[in-house]
Design a protein around this motif. Structure first.
Motif, PDB file in Angstrom:
ATOM      1  N   GLU A 235       0.835  -1.203   0.000  1.00 34.48           N
ATOM      2  CA  GLU A 235       0.000   0.000   0.000  1.00 34.48           C
ATOM      3  C   GLU A 235       0.877   1.263   0.000  1.00 34.48           C
ATOM      4  O   GLU A 235       0.621   2.216  -0.737  1.00 34.48           O
ATOM      5  N   LEU A 236       1.926   1.252   0.821  1.00 37.42           N
ATOM      6  CA  LEU A 236       2.818   2.415   0.884  1.00 37.42           C
ATOM      7  C   LEU A 236       3.476   2.660  -0.473  1.00 37.42           C
ATOM      8  O   LEU A 236       3.516   3.786  -0.972  1.00 37.42           O
ATOM      9  N   ASP A 237       3.991   1.591  -1.091  1.00 34.82           N
ATOM     10  CA  ASP A 237       4.647   1.755  -2.393  1.00 34.82           C
ATOM     11  C   ASP A 237       3.649   2.234  -3.448  1.00 34.82           C
ATOM     12  O   ASP A 237       3.963   3.069  -4.299  1.00 34.82           O
ATOM     13  N   TYR A 238       2.443   1.705  -3.375  1.00 30.62           N
ATOM     14  CA  TYR A 238       1.402   2.130  -4.305  1.00 30.62           C
ATOM     15  C   TYR A 238       1.123   3.627  -4.133  1.00 30.62           C
ATOM     16  O   TYR A 238       1.087   4.391  -5.111  1.00 30.62           O
ATOM     17  N   LEU A 239       0.982   4.061  -2.894  1.00 26.79           N
ATOM     18  CA  LEU A 239       0.694   5.469  -2.621  1.00 26.79           C
ATOM     19  C   LEU A 239       1.865   6.379  -2.990  1.00 26.79           C
ATOM     20  O   LEU A 239       1.679   7.534  -3.343  1.00 26.79           O
ATOM     21  N   GLU A 240       3.093   5.834  -2.930  1.00 31.49           N
ATOM     22  CA  GLU A 240       4.271   6.629  -3.302  1.00 31.49           C
ATOM     23  C   GLU A 240       4.468   6.683  -4.809  1.00 31.49           C
ATOM     24  O   GLU A 240       5.386   7.334  -5.299  1.00 31.49           O
ATOM     25  N   GLY A 241       3.629   5.953  -5.546  1.00 34.69           N
ATOM     26  CA  GLY A 241       3.676   6.062  -6.996  1.00 34.69           C
ATOM     27  C   GLY A 241       4.212   4.861  -7.746  1.00 34.69           C
ATOM     28  O   GLY A 241       4.555   4.968  -8.928  1.00 34.69           O
ATOM     29  N   ALA A 242       4.286   3.704  -7.095  1.00 32.24           N
ATOM     30  CA  ALA A 242       4.741   2.504  -7.825  1.00 32.24           C
ATOM     31  C   ALA A 242       3.742   2.162  -8.919  1.00 32.24           C
ATOM     32  O   ALA A 242       2.530   2.186  -8.696  1.00 32.24           O
ATOM     33  N   ASP A 243       4.260   1.843 -10.101  1.00 31.94           N
ATOM     34  CA  ASP A 243       3.385   1.473 -11.223  1.00 31.94           C
ATOM     35  C   ASP A 243       3.112  -0.022 -11.241  1.00 31.94           C
ATOM     36  O   ASP A 243       2.066  -0.469 -11.703  1.00 31.94           O
ATOM     37  N   ILE A 244       4.081  -0.781 -10.770  1.00 34.71           N
ATOM     38  CA  ILE A 244       3.974  -2.242 -10.711  1.00 34.71           C
ATOM     39  C   ILE A 244       4.456  -2.660  -9.328  1.00 34.71           C
ATOM     40  O   ILE A 244       5.445  -2.114  -8.821  1.00 34.71           O
ATOM     41  N   LEU A 245       3.773  -3.604  -8.705  1.00 38.93           N
ATOM     42  CA  LEU A 245       4.171  -4.093  -7.381  1.00 38.93           C
ATOM     43  C   LEU A 245       4.715  -5.510  -7.498  1.00 38.93           C
ATOM     44  O   LEU A 245       4.143  -6.335  -8.213  1.00 38.93           O
ATOM     45  N   MET A 246       5.808  -5.779  -6.789  1.00 38.88           N
ATOM     46  CA  MET A 246       6.417  -7.105  -6.874  1.00 38.88           C
ATOM     47  C   MET A 246       6.406  -7.829  -5.529  1.00 38.88           C
ATOM     48  O   MET A 246       6.512  -7.198  -4.483  1.00 38.88           O
ATOM     49  N   VAL A 247       6.282  -9.140  -5.623  1.00 41.23           N
ATOM     50  CA  VAL A 247       6.455 -10.019  -4.469  1.00 41.23           C
ATOM     51  C   VAL A 247       7.673 -10.897  -4.735  1.00 41.23           C
ATOM     52  O   VAL A 247       7.868 -11.384  -5.836  1.00 41.23           O
ATOM     53  N   LYS A 248       8.469 -11.127  -3.707  1.00 43.35           N
ATOM     54  CA  LYS A 248       9.724 -11.855  -3.879  1.00 43.35           C
ATOM     55  C   LYS A 248      10.149 -12.486  -2.574  1.00 43.35           C
ATOM     56  O   LYS A 248      10.140 -11.794  -1.561  1.00 43.35           O
ATOM     57  N   PRO A 249      10.552 -13.757  -2.553  1.00 42.47           N
ATOM     58  CA  PRO A 249      10.483 -14.767  -3.609  1.00 42.47           C
ATOM     59  C   PRO A 249       9.037 -15.087  -4.031  1.00 42.47           C
ATOM     60  O   PRO A 249       8.101 -14.515  -3.487  1.00 42.47           O
ATOM     61  N   ALA A 250       8.923 -15.999  -4.985  1.00 35.86           N
ATOM     62  CA  ALA A 250       7.602 -16.261  -5.563  1.00 35.86           C
ATOM     63  C   ALA A 250       6.909 -17.485  -4.957  1.00 35.86           C
ATOM     64  O   ALA A 250       5.882 -17.358  -4.293  1.00 35.86           O
ATOM     65  N   THR A 251       7.485 -18.668  -5.178  1.00 39.23           N
ATOM     66  CA  THR A 251       6.699 -19.890  -4.910  1.00 39.23           C
ATOM     67  C   THR A 251       6.375 -20.127  -3.447  1.00 39.23           C
ATOM     68  O   THR A 251       5.323 -20.686  -3.144  1.00 39.23           O
ATOM     69  N   ILE A 252       7.258 -19.730  -2.524  1.00 39.42           N
ATOM     70  CA  ILE A 252       6.897 -19.985  -1.127  1.00 39.42           C
ATOM     71  C   ILE A 252       6.141 -18.808  -0.509  1.00 39.42           C
ATOM     72  O   ILE A 252       5.850 -18.814   0.684  1.00 39.42           O
ATOM     73  N   TYR A 253       5.785 -17.826  -1.343  1.00 39.46           N
ATOM     74  CA  TYR A 253       4.954 -16.699  -0.899  1.00 39.46           C
ATOM     75  C   TYR A 253       3.731 -16.508  -1.805  1.00 39.46           C
ATOM     76  O   TYR A 253       3.235 -15.402  -1.982  1.00 39.46           O
ATOM     77  N   LEU A 254       3.234 -17.610  -2.350  1.00 38.35           N
ATOM     78  CA  LEU A 254       2.086 -17.508  -3.259  1.00 38.35           C
ATOM     79  C   LEU A 254       0.834 -17.036  -2.532  1.00 38.35           C
ATOM     80  O   LEU A 254      -0.038 -16.414  -3.143  1.00 38.35           O
ATOM     81  N   ASP A 255       0.737 -17.337  -1.246  1.00 36.29           N
ATOM     82  CA  ASP A 255      -0.417 -16.850  -0.471  1.00 36.29           C
ATOM     83  C   ASP A 255      -0.428 -15.318  -0.446  1.00 36.29           C
ATOM     84  O   ASP A 255      -1.476 -14.682  -0.601  1.00 36.29           O
ATOM     85  N   VAL A 256       0.756 -14.740  -0.293  1.00 42.53           N
ATOM     86  CA  VAL A 256       0.874 -13.276  -0.261  1.00 42.53           C
ATOM     87  C   VAL A 256       0.519 -12.697  -1.634  1.00 42.53           C
ATOM     88  O   VAL A 256      -0.227 -11.718  -1.744  1.00 42.53           O
ATOM     89  N   LEU A 257       1.023 -13.330  -2.668  1.00 44.18           N
ATOM     90  CA  LEU A 257       0.734 -12.886  -4.035  1.00 44.18           C
ATOM     91  C   LEU A 257      -0.774 -12.911  -4.314  1.00 44.18           C
ATOM     92  O   LEU A 257      -1.338 -11.974  -4.879  1.00 44.18           O
TER      93      LEU A 257
END
Ligand code: PBG
Ligand code: ZN
Length: 323
Positions: A235-257
């Motif tokens: 949310e903070l990155d979105y409000l600061e103007g991020a155009d694309i949001l990333m989650v990292k790592p991927a497969t063990i954080y699929l719930d977050v994604l």
């Protein structure tokens, strides 16, 4: 007999039927290939823990990027291994820094390839941390200025997008402001918004020579057990103007994604990181798994969870497998 009015197997009987009702499809446009630029000429140095991934000198990376584009890769993410490192990461924002040189060379060899630059300091600091260090601590606000300078110099070299990955509070806002002031208001930011302090970055730190000389990154990257906090970060990155949001790592954080997909309507990226790649490679090299099938199943899971963009060292192989 039980009631067998509903028989899900009816639609699984042939490949044609399975394909008709398939819910998730990978496409060649989904993938971004990370590349590592190093000094020298004619250098192709394979990373031991990442078979098939190399440190490439600027001449070689220009060819590699063009070959990837010809093979269907639409974008790359650039990292750099500078000649020398110092306390203030000057190699990160030097006009003639390794990534800046690589960007210019790639823009010549593959003008239509989307060139993304990872915006961080850890590959350029003598201590290997992602920000300025004083008395053993990474100082947030002083790091912002250097990250902003880095992003501007990457954009000035011709990067199509910058991707801040330092996990400093306010980094997206600081970079957005600096880019706008420098006349780069059209350069998008892909924020490593939700980046966990993961053991899966090990092979990358060999590839980018960026392991911290003391301590670890737990005071700035996220704590693995936290999922609600991920929404706050995003949310903070979105409000600061991020155009694309990333989650990292991927497969063990699929719930977050998956939760991010429900909460945000901007494009989402997921980074299938070095350790995730290395684990598949290692098992495959032992003959324990079918590499291509595990690769495609893994990448499909990332897309199914909600990613629009997948950063992966498997980009070329995945595109090849798609035919
Ligand atoms: C730099 C950065 C890292 C990765 C991407 N950007 C390493 C880290 O945070 O230590 C990891 C990528 C991978 O493991 O493939 N901050
Ligand atoms: Zn970093």
């Amino acid at each position: 007999m039980p009631d067998l009015t509903h028989r899900p197997r009816r639609l699984r009987r042939t490949e044609a039927l399975r394909s008709l009702v398939r819910e998730t499809r990978l496409a060649r446009e989904d993938f971004i290939l990370p590349l590592f630029a190093c000094t020298g000429t004619k250098v192709r140095r394979e990373i031991k823990s990442m078979p098939g991934v190399c440190n490439l000198s600027v001449d070689e990376i220009a060819n590699e990027a063009a070959a990837a584009f010809d093979a269907g890769v639409k974008g790359i993410m650039l990292f750099g291994l500078p000649e020398t490192k110092d306390e203030t990461a000057s190699g990160a924002y030097n006009e003639d820094g390794i990534v800046q040189q690589a960007i210019r060379a790639i823009k010549k060899s593959a003008p239509d390839l989307i060139v993304m630059a990872d915006t961080c300091l850890c590959e350029y600091t003598s201590h290997g941390h992602c920000g300025v260090v004083r008395d053993g601590e990474v100082i947030n606000d002083e790091s912002l200025e250097l990250l902003a300078q880095t992003a501007v110099s990457q954009a000035a070299a011709g990067a199509d997008l910058v991707a801040p990955s330092a996990m400093m509070d306010g980094q997206v806002g600081a970079i957005r402001e600096a880019l706008d002031e420098a006349g780069f208001d059209q350069i998008p930011i892909m924020a490593y918004a939700v980046k966990y302090a993961s053991a899966l970055y090990g092979p990358f730190r060999e590839a980018a020579d960026s392991a911290p000389a003391f301590g670890d990154r737990r005071a700035y990257q996220m704590d693995a057990p936290n999922a609600r906090e991920a929404m706050h970060e995003a949310e903070l990155d979105y409000l600061e103007g991020a155009d694309i949001l990333m989650v990292k790592p991927a497969t063990i954080y699929l719930d977050v994604l998956k939760t991010m997909r429900e909460e945000f309507d901007v494009p989402l990226a997921a980074y299938h990181v070095s350790g995730e790649y290395a684990m598949i490679k290692a098992a495959a090299q032992n003959g324990w798994i079918d590499e291509q099938r595990v690769m495609m199943e893994t990448l499909t899971s990332i897309k199914r969870a909600g990613a629009d963009i997948i950063l992966t060292y498997y980009a070329r192989e995945a595109i090849k497998a798609l035919g």
